[in-house]
Design a protein around this motif. Structure first.
Motif, PDB file in Angstrom:
ATOM      1  N   GLN A  96       0.922  -1.212  -0.008  1.00  0.00           N
ATOM      2  CA  GLN A  96      -0.040  -0.052  -0.069  1.00  0.00           C
ATOM      3  C   GLN A  96       0.977   1.167  -0.047  1.00  0.00           C
ATOM      4  O   GLN A  96       0.457   2.215  -0.534  1.00  0.00           O
ATOM      5  CB  GLN A  96      -0.772  -0.011   1.245  1.00  0.00           C
ATOM      6  CG  GLN A  96      -1.886  -0.942   0.939  1.00  0.00           C
ATOM      7  CD  GLN A  96      -2.986  -1.011   2.301  1.00  0.00           C
ATOM      8  OE1 GLN A  96      -2.767  -0.484   3.502  1.00  0.00           O
ATOM      9  NE2 GLN A  96      -4.157  -1.634   2.254  1.00  0.00           N
ATOM     10  N   LYS A  97       1.982   1.471   0.692  1.00  0.00           N
ATOM     11  CA  LYS A  97       2.973   2.472   0.644  1.00  0.00           C
ATOM     12  C   LYS A  97       4.171   2.285  -0.131  1.00  0.00           C
ATOM     13  O   LYS A  97       5.067   3.089  -0.104  1.00  0.00           O
ATOM     14  CB  LYS A  97       3.247   2.783   2.123  1.00  0.00           C
ATOM     15  CG  LYS A  97       1.872   3.180   3.127  1.00  0.00           C
ATOM     16  CD  LYS A  97       2.617   3.274   4.340  1.00  0.00           C
ATOM     17  CE  LYS A  97       1.306   3.775   5.155  1.00  0.00           C
ATOM     18  NZ  LYS A  97       1.415   4.113   6.651  1.00  0.00           N
ATOM     19  N   SER A 150       3.098   1.399  -6.216  1.00  0.00           N
ATOM     20  CA  SER A 150       1.691   1.542  -6.064  1.00  0.00           C
ATOM     21  C   SER A 150       1.104   3.150  -5.740  1.00  0.00           C
ATOM     22  O   SER A 150      -0.132   3.289  -6.395  1.00  0.00           O
ATOM     23  CB  SER A 150       1.244   0.834  -4.580  1.00  0.00           C
ATOM     24  OG  SER A 150       1.305  -0.368  -4.677  1.00  0.00           O
ATOM     25  N   LEU A 151       1.940   3.927  -5.543  1.00  0.00           N
ATOM     26  CA  LEU A 151       1.579   5.389  -5.446  1.00  0.00           C
ATOM     27  C   LEU A 151       2.141   6.267  -6.437  1.00  0.00           C
ATOM     28  O   LEU A 151       2.120   7.366  -6.250  1.00  0.00           O
ATOM     29  CB  LEU A 151       2.214   5.816  -4.007  1.00  0.00           C
ATOM     30  CG  LEU A 151       1.724   5.105  -2.652  1.00  0.00           C
ATOM     31  CD1 LEU A 151       2.335   5.480  -1.373  1.00  0.00           C
ATOM     32  CD2 LEU A 151       0.137   5.221  -2.692  1.00  0.00           C
ATOM     33  N   SER A 152       2.778   5.636  -7.654  1.00  0.00           N
ATOM     34  CA  SER A 152       3.354   6.456  -8.486  1.00  0.00           C
ATOM     35  C   SER A 152       2.279   6.978  -9.695  1.00  0.00           C
ATOM     36  O   SER A 152       1.035   6.632  -9.442  1.00  0.00           O
ATOM     37  CB  SER A 152       4.304   5.651  -9.260  1.00  0.00           C
ATOM     38  OG  SER A 152       3.530   4.614 -10.215  1.00  0.00           O
ATOM     39  N   SER A 188       2.915  14.695  -4.115  1.00  0.00           N
ATOM     40  CA  SER A 188       1.652  14.598  -3.615  1.00  0.00           C
ATOM     41  C   SER A 188       0.781  14.582  -5.141  1.00  0.00           C
ATOM     42  O   SER A 188       1.217  15.278  -6.094  1.00  0.00           O
ATOM     43  CB  SER A 188       1.072  15.571  -2.926  1.00  0.00           C
ATOM     44  OG  SER A 188       1.655  15.695  -1.652  1.00  0.00           O
ATOM     45  N   PHE A 229       3.166  10.323   4.761  1.00  0.00           N
ATOM     46  CA  PHE A 229       2.549  10.104   3.680  1.00  0.00           C
ATOM     47  C   PHE A 229       1.321  11.224   3.572  1.00  0.00           C
ATOM     48  O   PHE A 229       0.281  11.166   3.007  1.00  0.00           O
ATOM     49  CB  PHE A 229       1.848   8.841   3.547  1.00  0.00           C
ATOM     50  CG  PHE A 229       3.217   7.820   3.046  1.00  0.00           C
ATOM     51  CD1 PHE A 229       3.373   7.420   1.706  1.00  0.00           C
ATOM     52  CD2 PHE A 229       3.673   7.057   4.008  1.00  0.00           C
ATOM     53  CE1 PHE A 229       4.416   6.598   1.579  1.00  0.00           C
ATOM     54  CE2 PHE A 229       4.603   6.191   3.786  1.00  0.00           C
ATOM     55  CZ  PHE A 229       5.060   5.778   2.340  1.00  0.00           C
ATOM     56  N   TRP A 258      -3.300  11.697  -2.849  1.00  0.00           N
ATOM     57  CA  TRP A 258      -2.611  10.728  -2.103  1.00  0.00           C
ATOM     58  C   TRP A 258      -1.110  11.160  -2.310  1.00  0.00           C
ATOM     59  O   TRP A 258      -0.839  12.190  -3.065  1.00  0.00           O
ATOM     60  CB  TRP A 258      -2.524   9.277  -2.549  1.00  0.00           C
ATOM     61  CG  TRP A 258      -1.991   9.065  -3.948  1.00  0.00           C
ATOM     62  CD1 TRP A 258      -0.657   8.393  -4.053  1.00  0.00           C
ATOM     63  CD2 TRP A 258      -2.721   8.976  -5.031  1.00  0.00           C
ATOM     64  NE1 TRP A 258      -0.787   8.521  -5.691  1.00  0.00           N
ATOM     65  CE2 TRP A 258      -1.753   8.589  -6.087  1.00  0.00           C
ATOM     66  CE3 TRP A 258      -3.972   9.064  -5.515  1.00  0.00           C
ATOM     67  CZ2 TRP A 258      -2.117   8.502  -7.612  1.00  0.00           C
ATOM     68  CZ3 TRP A 258      -4.355   9.095  -6.833  1.00  0.00           C
ATOM     69  CH2 TRP A 258      -3.405   8.647  -7.703  1.00  0.00           C
ATOM     70  N   GLY A 303       3.005   9.980  -2.206  1.00  0.00           N
ATOM     71  CA  GLY A 303       4.101   8.717  -2.589  1.00  0.00           C
ATOM     72  C   GLY A 303       5.250   9.516  -2.141  1.00  0.00           C
ATOM     73  O   GLY A 303       5.584  10.542  -1.926  1.00  0.00           O
TER      74      GLY A 303
END
Length: 399
Positions: A48-49, A53-55, A240, A289, A320, A322
């Motif tokens: 999740q972090k 996944s956060l790109s 962000s 985050f 979100w 990352g």
């Protein structure tokens, strides 16, 4: 943590099981010349972090350095073929590549010169990049305010965005099908004897001997390197991202568009994804985050409302944050063996390019492990030697 079936020793231990670690595991396990055992250690199987996944899940050929262009050209071919590459029992993953292109915009002579120079590099290597005049920009992208623009550089093919977690989980599933062992645990220490790392210590209490260790731990890579007494100029930098709704539709194909300010946007289904490099851009805690909402209000929206008149009225749907594992030397990955601790291999400091470069990096690291050299593409200019010398690997097209 339970690690039933864990062996006492592995030929290769990969610290970090997200896209870079899993790509390395896949290329190793699929190489018929490699007969050894592989362990991948990942502390959070939800990912999740993870930066993966956060790109913003994008890939481009538009770099200034030929090596970066070549890595991404291989990456896009890998993504296009991924359904067959990732197939397990006849089922593979389609990464839904949207080849809408990247659009870089220049509004002064220096920026125009850079785009023209980079275009020459890219097209000489076979990339399909087009230079667009102000009139071309207006004709192709009628939603774009081009009055101050001197030139655009547009990727006609091989650039766009895709399913980031599909790539990760597809690689992971394929690697496991090829015999790679994955465990959910955390590396808390390394044992080193002279010029070799001999074992990794796990939070669960286990200790695993290794022949080769790969550091693919993302923003925690600096900490892992320090366990072996090694230093890398890599730190976490927060990015962000904001998904917004726009009342008016933009006509035609909309690329990932980079304003001269560095603010960018691209379609995200019926919405748009937006972000920027913050100023200032300090190092952050790797577990921080929190979304920097003021970036949207103060840096992103004002710029894009002028560049795209339809963006004057926007509504943030979700957001979100990352992290980049940011290489402070030159914003490029450090890859390959340490010159002294030669069985410690780096894959750190991608500075936002890890997802798109993961196939090339995974292939290159596997070649280093199996053959002791790079074969398909020489990645040595990105090696640790430049850190020792303090000589940056120059890349002008950094977002």
């Amino acid at each position: 943590m339970s690690n039933s079936g864990l062996q006492a020793a592995y030929d290769v231990v990969i610290v970090g099981g997200a896209v870079v670690g899993s790509a390395t595991a896949y290329f190793l396990a699929s190489n018929p010349d490699f007969k050894g055992s592989i362990l991948v250690i990942e502390k959070d199987w939800t990912y999740q972090k993870a930066a993966t996944s956060l790109s913003s899940s994008s890939i481009r050929h538009q770099f200034s350095n030929p090596l970066n262009v070549q890595m991404s050209m291989f990456g896009v071919e890998f993504i296009r073929d991924f359904k067959s590459i990732s197939a397990v029992d006849g089922e593979g993953t389609d990464l839904a590549l949207h080849e809408n292109g990247y659009l870089f915009l220049a509004n002064n002579d220096r920026a125009e010169a850079i785009l023209r120079r980079n275009w020459k590099t890219q097209t000489d290597l076979g990339a399909e990049t087009a230079l667009l005049s102000q009139d071309d920009l207006r004709a192709r992208f009628p939603w774009l305010m081009a009055d101050d623009l001197q030139l655009g550089s547009y990727g006609l093919s091989g650039e766009g965005w895709f399913d980031n977690t599909g790539l990760l989980f597809g690689l992971r599933a394929k690697a496991r099908a090829l015999g790679v062992t994955y465990i959910e645990d955390e590396v808390v220490g390394l044992e080193r004897a002279g010029e070799r790392v001999t074992a990794v210590k796990l939070r669960s209490g286990a200790s695993v001997s290794c022949g080769v260790m790969v550091n693919a731990a993302g923003t925690h890579g600096t900490r892992v390197a320090a366990m072996a007494g090694l230093v890398i100029p890599v730190e976490p930098r927060r990015r962000s991202l904001f998904v917004v709704d726009c009342r008016d539709r933009l006509a035609g194909k909309v690329p990932l568009t980079i304003d001269p300010s560095g603010v960018f946007f691209r379609p995200e289904g019926q919405y748009f994804l937006m972000g920027t490099e913050p100023d200032p851009d300090p190092a952050v805690d790797p577990d921080d985050f929190d979304v920097a909402h003021d970036e949207f209000e103060n840096e992103i929206w004002p710029v894009l409302a002028e560049r795209v008149p339809a963006f004057e009225a926007l509504k943030v749907i979700r957001s979100w944050a990352g992290h980049y594992d940011y290489c402070t030397l030159d914003h490029n990955v450090i890859v390959g063996p340490h010159p002294v601790v030669t069985n410690f291999l780096f894959a750190n400091g991608f500075s936002g390019h890890g997802l798109q470069q993961s196939p090339a990096i995974g292939r290159g690291l596997s070649e280093q492990i199996v053959y002791g050299e790079y074969r398909a593409l020489d990645l040595s200019p990105l090696g640790y030697a430049r850190v020792v010398k303090g000589e940056p690997f120059v890349e002008e097209a950094v977002i």
